[in-house]
Design a protein around this motif. Structure first.
Motif, PDB file in Angstrom:
ATOM      1  N   ALA A  16       4.150 -11.794   3.975  1.00  0.00           N
ATOM      2  CA  ALA A  16       5.109 -10.337   3.354  1.00  0.00           C
ATOM      3  C   ALA A  16       5.998  -9.911   3.817  1.00  0.00           C
ATOM      4  O   ALA A  16       7.006 -10.457   5.070  1.00  0.00           O
ATOM      5  N   SER A  17       7.407  -9.263   2.609  1.00  0.00           N
ATOM      6  CA  SER A  17       9.242  -9.509   3.404  1.00  0.00           C
ATOM      7  C   SER A  17       8.594  -8.052   4.166  1.00  0.00           C
ATOM      8  O   SER A  17       7.782  -7.211   4.154  1.00  0.00           O
ATOM      9  N   VAL A  18       9.799  -8.371   5.214  1.00  0.00           N
ATOM     10  CA  VAL A  18      10.064  -6.883   5.763  1.00  0.00           C
ATOM     11  C   VAL A  18      11.409  -6.530   6.421  1.00  0.00           C
ATOM     12  O   VAL A  18      11.582  -5.228   7.390  1.00  0.00           O
ATOM     13  N   ALA A  19      11.822  -6.030   5.302  1.00  0.00           N
ATOM     14  CA  ALA A  19      13.462  -6.080   5.018  1.00  0.00           C
ATOM     15  C   ALA A  19      13.725  -4.532   4.959  1.00  0.00           C
ATOM     16  O   ALA A  19      12.691  -3.800   4.024  1.00  0.00           O
ATOM     17  N   TRP A  25       3.886  -1.386   2.556  1.00  0.00           N
ATOM     18  CA  TRP A  25       3.163  -2.583   2.359  1.00  0.00           C
ATOM     19  C   TRP A  25       1.788  -1.590   3.391  1.00  0.00           C
ATOM     20  O   TRP A  25       0.886  -2.694   2.549  1.00  0.00           O
ATOM     21  N   PRO A  82      20.384  -8.746   6.640  1.00  0.00           N
ATOM     22  CA  PRO A  82      19.389  -7.756   5.776  1.00  0.00           C
ATOM     23  C   PRO A  82      19.001  -6.461   5.011  1.00  0.00           C
ATOM     24  O   PRO A  82      18.732  -6.473   3.720  1.00  0.00           O
ATOM     25  N   ASN A  83      19.073  -5.551   6.096  1.00  0.00           N
ATOM     26  CA  ASN A  83      19.084  -4.239   5.647  1.00  0.00           C
ATOM     27  C   ASN A  83      20.230  -3.638   5.424  1.00  0.00           C
ATOM     28  O   ASN A  83      20.493  -2.596   4.462  1.00  0.00           O
ATOM     29  N   VAL A  86      20.219  -3.560   2.017  1.00  0.00           N
ATOM     30  CA  VAL A  86      19.289  -2.995   1.584  1.00  0.00           C
ATOM     31  C   VAL A  86      19.700  -1.667   1.206  1.00  0.00           C
ATOM     32  O   VAL A  86      19.200  -0.844   0.083  1.00  0.00           O
ATOM     33  N   TRP A 203       1.833  -7.985   9.690  1.00  0.00           N
ATOM     34  CA  TRP A 203       3.154  -7.135   8.994  1.00  0.00           C
ATOM     35  C   TRP A 203       3.914  -5.829  10.502  1.00  0.00           C
ATOM     36  O   TRP A 203       4.689  -5.791  10.395  1.00  0.00           O
ATOM     37  N   ARG A 206       5.295  -7.792  13.040  1.00  0.00           N
ATOM     38  CA  ARG A 206       6.732  -8.556  12.539  1.00  0.00           C
ATOM     39  C   ARG A 206       8.478  -7.504  12.295  1.00  0.00           C
ATOM     40  O   ARG A 206       8.883  -7.954  12.136  1.00  0.00           O
ATOM     41  N   LYS A 207       7.238  -6.318  11.968  1.00  0.00           N
ATOM     42  CA  LYS A 207       7.656  -5.455  11.410  1.00  0.00           C
ATOM     43  C   LYS A 207       9.199  -4.605  12.630  1.00  0.00           C
ATOM     44  O   LYS A 207      10.657  -4.515  13.057  1.00  0.00           O
TER      45      LYS A 207
END
Length: 252
Positions: A16-19, A25, A82-83, A86, A203, A206-207
């Motif tokens: 899953a994305s953590v951006a 999520w 990456p942020n 966003v 998750w 990871r974030k």
């Protein structure tokens, strides 16, 4: 829950994305109490009263996007590439400028540029730079991570840890005063956080990378398996997040 189910949960969370800084999520999988001071509401109220504001470490801009009325000049900084994109998409409707920040403690703004500087969960607080870019009479308002936050989760993966020696509110107060700011508000809160499955744990780790620095699913698989067994036996895993609100003003 079978071993195959454990593997499915971990694989789902690992993919899953953590951006950004959106935690949706985790809906239905984990919960965390909110601080009593309602940081987003405070920021929104302050933003409506100033002409120039800066949000540091904006993440994906999720908190800043809740501002009902943006000031004429609104700037946000973010260091994680990456942020940045966003945040630019998220904050477009507010007319905000998003600047990619470096890792050095230098903000790319002139002295006295902003009436208000905000930051939610900054990685590092550059007090001297905040004081420099604030206008006389301006304010810094920040919700920060307190000492030993999520310690139960960190220790479930890493084992016993020494007592935390950083992120204490008193250290922030001292640093603000050294930078020439006057601390006008300080509040603390301990917030119950509940994880209902091991996927939520993976998750989250990871974030929120400082909880277990260098976290990797394969490296910590035995610890994750033990924690999964604990969640199944007890129904959930409970940890506690620690937060504090600090407001400091530059003398007029």
């Amino acid at each position: 829950m079978t071993e195959h189910r454990f593997a499915d949960l971990v694989a789902e969370a690992a993919a899953a994305s953590v951006a950004g800084w959106d935690f949706s999520w985790l809906d239905g999988r984990a919960t965390e109490e909110r601080p009593p001071w309602s940081y987003a509401r405070l920021v929104g109220a302050r933003m409506a009263k100033v002409s120039a504001a800066l949000d540091l470490d904006t993440g994906g801009g999720e908190v800043l996007a809740e501002v009902p009325q943006a000031p004429p000049l609104l700037v946000a900084t973010e260091a994680w590439p990456p942020n940045v994109e966003v945040a630019r998409r998220t904050l477009r409707r507010l007319g905000a400028t998003v600047v990619r920040a470096g890792t050095e403690p230098v903000l790319p703004f002139r002295d006295g540029s902003f009436e208000l500087v905000t930051s939610r969960h900054p990685v590092v607080t550059w007090w001297d730079e905040i004081a420099r870019v604030l206008r006389p009479g301006g304010t810094y308002l920040s919700q920060q991570i307190g000492p030993g936050t999520m310690r139960e989760l960190s220790e479930a993966i890493l084992g016993p840890l020494p007592a935390p020696d950083t992120r204490h509110p008193g250290q922030a107060v001292a640093a603000a005063r050294t930078a020439g700011l006057t601390v006008v508000r300080l509040e603390e809160a301990t917030l119950r956080t509940v994880f209902h499955d091991i996927g939520a744990v993976v998750w989250f780790l990871r974030k929120v990378v400082w909880t277990v620095p260098g976290f990797d699913v394969d490296r910590y698989r035995p610890q994750l398996e033990r924690l999964d067994g604990r969640i199944r036996a007890e129904g959930a895993f409970v940890a506690h997040a620690r937060r504090f609100l600090i407001e400091a003003a530059r003398p007029a």
